[in-house]
Design an enzyme around this catalytic site. Structure first.
Site, PDB file in Angstrom:
ATOM      1  N   TYR A 158       3.799  -5.674  17.534  1.00  0.00           N
ATOM      2  CA  TYR A 158       4.039  -4.802  16.376  1.00  0.00           C
ATOM      3  C   TYR A 158       4.692  -3.484  16.805  1.00  0.00           C
ATOM      4  O   TYR A 158       5.731  -3.086  16.278  1.00  0.00           O
ATOM      5  CB  TYR A 158       2.707  -4.536  15.671  1.00  0.00           C
ATOM      6  CG  TYR A 158       2.789  -3.576  14.513  1.00  0.00           C
ATOM      7  CD1 TYR A 158       3.128  -4.025  13.248  1.00  0.00           C
ATOM      8  CD2 TYR A 158       2.519  -2.213  14.681  1.00  0.00           C
ATOM      9  CE1 TYR A 158       3.202  -3.147  12.175  1.00  0.00           C
ATOM     10  CE2 TYR A 158       2.596  -1.322  13.617  1.00  0.00           C
ATOM     11  CZ  TYR A 158       2.929  -1.803  12.376  1.00  0.00           C
ATOM     12  OH  TYR A 158       3.013  -0.929  11.318  1.00  0.00           O
ATOM     13  N   ASN A 184      -2.584   7.214  11.105  1.00  0.00           N
ATOM     14  CA  ASN A 184      -3.535   6.343  10.391  1.00  0.00           C
ATOM     15  C   ASN A 184      -3.554   6.698   8.907  1.00  0.00           C
ATOM     16  O   ASN A 184      -4.161   7.699   8.512  1.00  0.00           O
ATOM     17  CB  ASN A 184      -4.932   6.476  11.001  1.00  0.00           C
ATOM     18  CG  ASN A 184      -5.015   5.825  12.370  1.00  0.00           C
ATOM     19  OD1 ASN A 184      -4.327   6.233  13.298  1.00  0.00           O
ATOM     20  ND2 ASN A 184      -5.825   4.795  12.500  1.00  0.00           N
ATOM     21  N   PHE A 211       0.836  -1.205   0.000  1.00  0.00           N
ATOM     22  CA  PHE A 211       0.000   0.000   0.000  1.00  0.00           C
ATOM     23  C   PHE A 211       0.876   1.263   0.000  1.00  0.00           C
ATOM     24  O   PHE A 211       0.841   2.060  -0.953  1.00  0.00           O
ATOM     25  CB  PHE A 211      -0.910  -0.085   1.240  1.00  0.00           C
ATOM     26  CG  PHE A 211      -1.638   1.157   1.625  1.00  0.00           C
ATOM     27  CD1 PHE A 211      -2.326   1.911   0.687  1.00  0.00           C
ATOM     28  CD2 PHE A 211      -1.666   1.552   2.964  1.00  0.00           C
ATOM     29  CE1 PHE A 211      -3.027   3.049   1.069  1.00  0.00           C
ATOM     30  CE2 PHE A 211      -2.369   2.680   3.350  1.00  0.00           C
ATOM     31  CZ  PHE A 211      -3.043   3.436   2.406  1.00  0.00           C
ATOM     32  N   SER A 242       5.897   3.709  13.242  1.00  0.00           N
ATOM     33  CA  SER A 242       4.442   3.777  13.440  1.00  0.00           C
ATOM     34  C   SER A 242       4.099   4.500  14.731  1.00  0.00           C
ATOM     35  O   SER A 242       4.850   4.437  15.720  1.00  0.00           O
ATOM     36  CB  SER A 242       3.897   2.347  13.502  1.00  0.00           C
ATOM     37  OG  SER A 242       2.583   2.333  14.013  1.00  0.00           O
ATOM     38  N   ARG A 245      -9.106   9.957  15.109  1.00  0.00           N
ATOM     39  CA  ARG A 245      -7.789   9.553  14.630  1.00  0.00           C
ATOM     40  C   ARG A 245      -7.204  10.674  13.783  1.00  0.00           C
ATOM     41  O   ARG A 245      -7.939  11.499  13.247  1.00  0.00           O
ATOM     42  CB  ARG A 245      -7.890   8.280  13.753  1.00  0.00           C
ATOM     43  CG  ARG A 245      -8.350   7.030  14.489  1.00  0.00           C
ATOM     44  CD  ARG A 245      -7.314   6.542  15.476  1.00  0.00           C
ATOM     45  NE  ARG A 245      -7.705   5.294  16.128  1.00  0.00           N
ATOM     46  CZ  ARG A 245      -8.416   5.221  17.252  1.00  0.00           C
ATOM     47  NH1 ARG A 245      -8.839   6.317  17.845  1.00  0.00           N
ATOM     48  NH2 ARG A 245      -8.710   4.049  17.792  1.00  0.00           N
ATOM     49  N   ALA A 251       8.963  -2.944   3.773  1.00  0.00           N
ATOM     50  CA  ALA A 251       8.513  -4.343   3.861  1.00  0.00           C
ATOM     51  C   ALA A 251       8.300  -4.690   5.330  1.00  0.00           C
ATOM     52  O   ALA A 251       9.160  -4.420   6.163  1.00  0.00           O
ATOM     53  CB  ALA A 251       9.564  -5.272   3.250  1.00  0.00           C
ATOM     54  N   ASP A 258       9.851  -6.958  -3.410  1.00  0.00           N
ATOM     55  CA  ASP A 258       8.647  -7.410  -2.707  1.00  0.00           C
ATOM     56  C   ASP A 258       8.526  -8.917  -2.903  1.00  0.00           C
ATOM     57  O   ASP A 258       8.901  -9.442  -3.949  1.00  0.00           O
ATOM     58  CB  ASP A 258       7.400  -6.713  -3.274  1.00  0.00           C
ATOM     59  CG  ASP A 258       6.294  -6.610  -2.245  1.00  0.00           C
ATOM     60  OD1 ASP A 258       5.951  -5.478  -1.851  1.00  0.00           O
ATOM     61  OD2 ASP A 258       5.767  -7.655  -1.813  1.00  0.00           O
TER      62      ASP A 258
HETATM   63  C1  UD1 Z   1      -4.522   0.660  14.844  1.00  0.00           C
HETATM   64  C2  UD1 Z   1      -4.400  -0.744  14.305  1.00  0.00           C
HETATM   65  C3  UD1 Z   1      -4.916  -1.709  15.360  1.00  0.00           C
HETATM   66  C4  UD1 Z   1      -4.125  -1.521  16.665  1.00  0.00           C
HETATM   67  C5  UD1 Z   1      -4.185  -0.054  17.107  1.00  0.00           C
HETATM   68  C6  UD1 Z   1      -3.294   0.230  18.330  1.00  0.00           C
HETATM   69  C7  UD1 Z   1      -4.626  -0.538  11.891  1.00  0.00           C
HETATM   70  C8  UD1 Z   1      -5.480  -0.722  10.690  1.00  0.00           C
HETATM   71  N1  UD1 Z   1      -5.168  -0.860  13.085  1.00  0.00           N
HETATM   72  O1  UD1 Z   1      -5.856   0.792  15.148  1.00  0.00           O
HETATM   73  O2  UD1 Z   1      -4.818  -3.031  14.870  1.00  0.00           O
HETATM   74  O3  UD1 Z   1      -4.643  -2.339  17.676  1.00  0.00           O
HETATM   75  O4  UD1 Z   1      -3.750   0.788  16.036  1.00  0.00           O
HETATM   76  O5  UD1 Z   1      -1.979   0.374  17.982  1.00  0.00           O
HETATM   77  O6  UD1 Z   1      -3.491  -0.146  11.806  1.00  0.00           O
HETATM   78  N2  UD1 Z   1     -13.631   1.029  13.569  1.00  0.00           N
HETATM   79  C9  UD1 Z   1     -14.989   1.028  13.422  1.00  0.00           C
HETATM   80  N3  UD1 Z   1     -15.524   0.200  12.458  1.00  0.00           N
HETATM   81  C10 UD1 Z   1     -14.780  -0.611  11.664  1.00  0.00           C
HETATM   82  C11 UD1 Z   1     -13.374  -0.599  11.830  1.00  0.00           C
HETATM   83  C12 UD1 Z   1     -12.841   0.236  12.794  1.00  0.00           C
HETATM   84  O7  UD1 Z   1     -15.720   1.730  14.133  1.00  0.00           O
HETATM   85  O8  UD1 Z   1     -15.344  -1.322  10.812  1.00  0.00           O
HETATM   86  C13 UD1 Z   1     -13.040   1.938  14.566  1.00  0.00           C
HETATM   87  C14 UD1 Z   1     -12.066   1.266  15.516  1.00  0.00           C
HETATM   88  O9  UD1 Z   1     -12.759   0.668  16.608  1.00  0.00           O
HETATM   89  C15 UD1 Z   1     -11.210   2.459  15.930  1.00  0.00           C
HETATM   90  C16 UD1 Z   1     -11.189   3.344  14.671  1.00  0.00           C
HETATM   91  O10 UD1 Z   1     -12.270   2.888  13.874  1.00  0.00           O
HETATM   92  O11 UD1 Z   1     -11.807   3.154  16.999  1.00  0.00           O
HETATM   93  C17 UD1 Z   1      -9.933   3.240  13.863  1.00  0.00           C
HETATM   94  O12 UD1 Z   1      -9.651   1.862  13.660  1.00  0.00           O
HETATM   95  P1  UD1 Z   1      -8.399   1.326  12.797  1.00  0.00           P
HETATM   96  O13 UD1 Z   1      -8.478   1.840  11.428  1.00  0.00           O
HETATM   97  O14 UD1 Z   1      -8.334  -0.150  13.007  1.00  0.00           O
HETATM   98  O15 UD1 Z   1      -7.136   2.053  13.453  1.00  0.00           O
HETATM   99  P2  UD1 Z   1      -6.639   2.109  14.988  1.00  0.00           P
HETATM  100  O16 UD1 Z   1      -7.722   1.991  15.968  1.00  0.00           O
HETATM  101  O17 UD1 Z   1      -5.847   3.346  15.088  1.00  0.00           O
END
Ligand code: UD1
Length: 316
Positions: free
Chosen positions: A147, A176, A12, A123, A215, A80, A32
């Site tokens: 991670y 994010n 990505f 990250s 976020r 990677a 890759d």
């Molecule tokens: C990121 C990581 C996650 C990790 C967290 C802590 C990614 C994609 N995810 O999560 O695995 O545990 O950092 O370091 O990198 N949400 C919804 N509906 C959905 C999907 C997500 O409401 O269908 C919400 C989640 O609960 C969260 C927010 O959206 O509150 C963002 O989620 P996500 O994109 O997974 O990112 P992080 O929470 O920042």
């Protein structure tokens, strides 16, 4: 013009970084193994005479060093990785191999073959549940997943080797990241990629919790530009910078933007908040700004682009 070796070039962030470097007139050697990267993501790059692709595993000892010896890049952008936090929790040994040992192999390749600069995909996960907001680079590092721990360990490994053997290391702490080519396949994929797919398919999205969590969403095109700058801008010294916008967007705001573009789709379904979910994550972009990088794409603009873009076609 510089020659840049990009690991994870079909991923990505890797594919967008490759496209950005080629667009700026640089030569790119992409590597890759297609574990999670996809050849489709390189459709544009593969048409460029300034791009060469090697299908190899950089986590295997000797592979990267041989490639660096043959190609003699000016810089390595090391993207990677095992990219899923959830996968790192399920398989911490694989996380160690792909997210720590591979970084050591990058440091070793740079040392052995005199590469001047390494840019590393770090990250916001290294901060864990840091209380500070916005988060500055000096915030306490409290990773809460294999991670996050691996990314922090890799920063130290690379910075220490760079200081000792004389190459520059730039650690890019992505917040994010969203945009085209992000894989929506897993329930733990980035929320924007999941929302984009659901709305496109006419299915209501799920909001975990009340949707007021926020976020710092940054467009992948901006991240690619930050990577290209970190690899090529003359005079940079070693260090780490948040790659973020400094702006908070709530999940409700996101769903609202998608809903406006897809009026026929049902309202979001609320589910209980995910265990361990943090409420707010916001980065301070000042350090990156001092190096010359500022995000340009707002969330609304980036989403409009994502919504209008058809899914990446599958290559033969
Ligand atoms: C990121 C990581 C996650 C990790 C967290 C802590 C990614 C994609 N995810 O999560 O695995 O545990 O950092 O370091 O990198 N949400 C919804 N509906 C959905 C999907 C997500 O409401 O269908 C919400 C989640 O609960 C969260 C927010 O959206 O509150 C963002 O989620 P996500 O994109 O997974 O990112 P992080 O929470 O920042």
């Amino acid at each position: 013009m510089a020659k840049i070796l990009v690991t994870g070039a079909a991923g990505f962030i890797g594919s967008h970084t490759t496209d950005c470097l080629l667009g700026e007139g640089h030569a790119v050697v992409g590597v890759d193994n297609f574990r999670t990267g996809r050849k489709e993501n390189l459709a544009t790059a593969l048409r460029s005479p300034a791009f060469a692709l090697h299908v190899k595993d950089v986590a295997a000892p000797g592979v990267l060093a041989a490639l660096v010896a043959a190609e003699r890049p000016d810089a390595i952008i090391h993207l990677a990785a095992l990219v899923s936090v959830q996968e790192s929790i399920a398989n911490p040994e694989l996380n160690f191999s792909l997210n720590v040992q591979a970084s050591q192999l990058v440091a070793e390749a740079a040392r052995l073959h005199g590469v001047g600069r390494v840019v590393f995909a770090s990250s916001a996960a290294i901060y864990g549940d840091a209380a500070e907001r916005p988060i500055r680079e000096s915030a306490e590092k409290r990773p809460v997943s294999p991670y996050g721990a691996a990314k922090l360990a890799s920063e130290d490994l690379l910075l220490g080797h760079g200081a000792c053997y004389g190459f520059t290391v730039r650690c890019q702490r992505y917040f994010n990241v969203f945009g085209t080519r992000q894989d929506p396949a897993s329930p733990y994929s980035g929320v924007i990629s999941i929302f984009a797919r659901n709305y496109r398919e006419g299915k209501p999205v799920t909001l975990f919790g009340d949707g007021r969590q926020t976020r710092d969403f940054i467009a992948v095109r901006d991240v690619a530009r930050a990577n290209a700058l970190a690899a090529t801008r003359p005079g940079l010294t070693s260090g780490a910078a948040n790659i973020c916008t400094g702006r908070a967007t709530s999940l409700l705001d996101l769903a609202g933007i998608f809903a406006a573009a897809h009026p026929g789709v049902g309202a979001p379904v609320h589910r209980p908040a995910r265990a361990g979910d943090i409420l707010h994550s916001l980065g301070d972009p000042a350090a990156a700004a001092a190096l010359g990088f500022t995000a340009r794409t707002g969330v609304a603009e980036g989403l409009a682009e994502l919504i209008s873009e058809p899914p990446v076609p599958v290559l033969p």
